[in-house]
Design a protein around this motif. Structure first.
Motif, short mmCIF file in Angstrom:
data_model
loop_
_atom_site.label_atom_id
_atom_site.label_comp_id
_atom_site.label_asym_id
_atom_site.label_seq_id
_atom_site.Cartn_x
_atom_site.Cartn_y
_atom_site.Cartn_z
N LEU A 1 31.14 47.18 34.23
CA LEU A 1 30.96 46.08 35.18
C LEU A 1 31.03 44.72 34.48
CD1 LEU A 1 28.13 47.53 37.45
CD2 LEU A 1 30.49 47.03 38.13
N LEU A 2 30.46 44.64 33.27
CA LEU A 2 30.54 43.40 32.51
C LEU A 2 31.98 43.06 32.15
CD1 LEU A 2 27.46 43.73 30.11
CD2 LEU A 2 27.72 42.15 32.03
N ALA A 3 32.72 44.07 31.67
CA ALA A 3 34.12 43.84 31.30
C ALA A 3 34.95 43.46 32.52
CB ALA A 3 34.69 45.09 30.63
N THR A 4 34.71 44.14 33.64
CA THR A 4 35.44 43.83 34.87
C THR A 4 35.15 42.41 35.33
OG1 THR A 4 35.40 46.16 35.56
CG2 THR A 4 35.74 44.51 37.28
N THR A 5 33.89 42.00 35.27
CA THR A 5 33.51 40.65 35.67
C THR A 5 34.18 39.61 34.78
OG1 THR A 5 31.37 41.47 36.46
CG2 THR A 5 31.57 39.10 36.08
N ALA A 6 34.25 39.89 33.47
CA ALA A 6 34.89 38.94 32.54
C ALA A 6 36.37 38.77 32.86
CB ALA A 6 34.71 39.44 31.11
N VAL A 7 37.04 39.88 33.15
CA VAL A 7 38.47 39.81 33.48
C VAL A 7 38.68 39.01 34.76
CG1 VAL A 7 40.49 41.17 34.17
CG2 VAL A 7 39.06 41.94 32.27
N VAL A 8 37.86 39.28 35.78
CA VAL A 8 38.01 38.57 37.05
C VAL A 8 37.70 37.09 36.89
CG1 VAL A 8 37.15 38.39 39.41
CG2 VAL A 8 37.55 40.65 38.41
N TRP A 9 36.67 36.77 36.10
CA TRP A 9 36.34 35.36 35.86
C TRP A 9 37.53 34.63 35.24
CZ3 TRP A 9 35.93 32.92 31.00
CH2 TRP A 9 35.41 31.62 31.03
N ARG A 10 38.15 35.24 34.25
CA ARG A 10 39.32 34.63 33.62
C ARG A 10 40.49 34.55 34.60
NH1 ARG A 10 40.14 31.60 28.94
NH2 ARG A 10 42.31 31.82 28.29
N TRP A 11 40.64 35.58 35.39
CA TRP A 11 41.73 35.65 36.37
C TRP A 11 41.60 34.55 37.41
CZ3 TRP A 11 42.63 40.76 39.60
CH2 TRP A 11 43.88 40.68 40.24
N ARG A 12 40.38 34.31 37.88
CA ARG A 12 40.17 33.30 38.92
C ARG A 12 40.28 31.89 38.37
NH1 ARG A 12 37.89 34.78 43.83
NH2 ARG A 12 37.00 32.68 44.01
N ARG A 13 39.93 31.66 37.11
CA ARG A 13 39.97 30.33 36.54
C ARG A 13 41.39 29.89 36.20
NH1 ARG A 13 38.18 29.25 31.89
NH2 ARG A 13 37.58 27.07 32.26
N ALA A 14 42.25 30.85 35.89
CA ALA A 14 43.62 30.50 35.49
C ALA A 14 44.42 30.06 36.71
CB ALA A 14 44.29 31.70 34.83
N PRO A 15 45.43 29.20 36.49
CA PRO A 15 46.35 28.86 37.59
C PRO A 15 47.02 30.13 38.11
CG PRO A 15 46.68 27.40 35.71
CD PRO A 15 45.77 28.49 35.25
N ALA A 16 47.42 30.10 39.36
CA ALA A 16 48.00 31.29 39.98
C ALA A 16 49.21 31.76 39.19
CB ALA A 16 48.41 30.99 41.41
#
Length: 418
Positions: free
Chosen positions: A273-288
């Motif tokens: 869950l921690l790894a998944t959250t980190a990936v999503v956080w990076r995914w949402r912060r980056a430009p589309a």
């Protein structure tokens, strides 16, 4: 095709002299499908209260296969809704039911891989051959198919949900993700990551799960749902009454069990869950990005590693992750496919034969190697994902900066730095 022919020939020979439905090791034709079939029979006979009774399950199984070893057991560990679905197949003779199930399984795998290939734009003849190679030649898929497992249907569910996400049909994607409730742990981290990235998925996920729950309660009753929930908590946190052989279990849980014992499953899930959250956080912060194939592929790998229980059958989902990695490998020359073909051939061979070779080593030495190789693959994917999102952020910042300079320049004067 050589691998497929050899494996199928060996499988048929394993049932010699073909005078019953048991192979030489005493396993029924379709293996775990017999457990689904028995659960369907019990639902058809309105024996809902005995659905999670191992003794009742075993009694039904031995009536179905009178010559089977009396100690042979296949306890039912799926939600009641799966047994309700299987009740329709259980109305047919076992031979007809198992052939139908196997045909539906391989069709689901082909359809799932083809949907992803088409969505990623990989529709050439070579890509179609790749699809056939994955579905009809990968030993993991073949064992899953022959073993009567449900993972091939999960592969189709995941593929359809990802395609709907890519087309921004989030509510429909959520409704399809809800079908993963047939085996909640198998896609748990992947679904969590997709919901965190795009909460609109909940618009379809919550109503679909509610509908499945209501149907289960109306047909199977509250007691069956409660018994399944209690069994799920027990399987997630405590030793099982009938443990799967350790050499059959992949993922990081067996490695963590060496240090924390029975808490390994919960710790593995927490790390996932921690790894998944980190990936999503990076995914949402980056430009589309132009596509979301790379982060989805990374989430699939994390899902396989951090699943509290990952048998070899559930590794079939890595086929979808591999297909989603192909666009990244082809665009921009980021992955040196042509410069270092030997490395990539070795990597593909590791994915292709690694799970079974790892199981052989685990039987002999008690060490499962493939999860460590998969962890290395996840780290490689994460590094590539972080680098690409950093590049996109830099480019986006540069574009904004140039626009600001043009706006700030005096009228009629061109800023030479713009």
């Amino acid at each position: 095709m050589a691998i497929l022919t050899a494996l199928l020939s060996g499988w048929v020979a394993w049932f010699f002299p073909h005078d019953d439905l048991l192979d030489k090791s005493g396993t029924p034709l379709g293996a775990d499908f017999s457990m689904f079939y028995v659960s369907g029979q019990m639902v058809g006979n309105s024996e809902f209260e005995q659905l999670y009774d191992p003794a009742a399950q075993q009694a039904h199984l031995h009536r179905l296969f009178p010559d089977i070893d009396p100690r042979f057991a296949l306890p039912y560990r799926y939600p009641p809704i799966v047994a309700l679905v299987m009740a329709s197949l259980a109305q047919f003779p076992y031979r007809v039911a198992v052939i139908t199930f196997l045909a539906l399984g391989v069709s689901s795998a082909v359809a799932g891989c083809w949907l992803l290939l088409r969505e990623t734009g990989l529709t050439s003849r070579a890509d179609r051959r790749l699809c056939c190679l994955v579905v009809l030649g990968w030993p993991v898929v073949l064992e899953t198919w022959i073993g009567g497992q449900s993972s091939l249907f999960t592969l189709l569910i995941m593929s359809v949900a990802i395609v709907l996400m890519q087309r921004e049909k989030f509510a429909w994607s959520g409704a399809v993700w809800a079908l993963a409730a047939c085996k909640p742990n198998v896609l748990l981290l992947l679904v969590a990551g997709c919901v965190l990235h795009q909460p609109r998925i909940l618009r379809g996920l919550i109503p679909a799960v509610s509908l499945i729950g209501a149907l289960t309660w109306a047909i199977a009753g509250w007691q069956s749902m409660q018994e399944y929930w209690e069994m799920t908590l027990q399987l997630a946190s405590r030793p099982w009454n009938l443990e799967t052989p350790p050499w059959k279990v992949h993922g990081l849980a067996p490695w963590l069990a060496m240090g924390v014992g029975s808490s390994a499953r919960l710790l593995t899930l927490g790390l996932g869950l921690l790894a998944t959250t980190a990936v999503v956080w990076r995914w949402r912060r980056a430009p589309a990005p132009p596509h979301a194939f790379l982060p989805l592929s990374l989430l699939i790998t994390i899902n396989a590693l951090a699943n509290p229980y990952t048998p070899i059958y559930d590794l079939t989902l890595l086929a979808a992750g591999a297909i989603l990695m192909i666009p990244t490998a082809r665009v921009g020359g980021r992955l040196p496919l042509r410069r270092h073909p030997g490395i990539w051939q070795a990597a593909l061979a590791t994915l292709y034969f690694g799970p079974h070779l790892s199981q052989l080593l685990a039987q002999a030495y008690g060490v499962q190697v493939f999860p460590l190789l998969l962890l290395g693959y996840a780290i490689f994917q994460a590094r590539l994902f972080w680098r690409e999102t950093a590049t996109m952020t830099t480019l986006a910042a540069g574009t904004v900066g140039r626009r600001v300079k043009r706006i700030d320049a005096p009228h009629g004067i061109t800023n030479p730095l713009a």
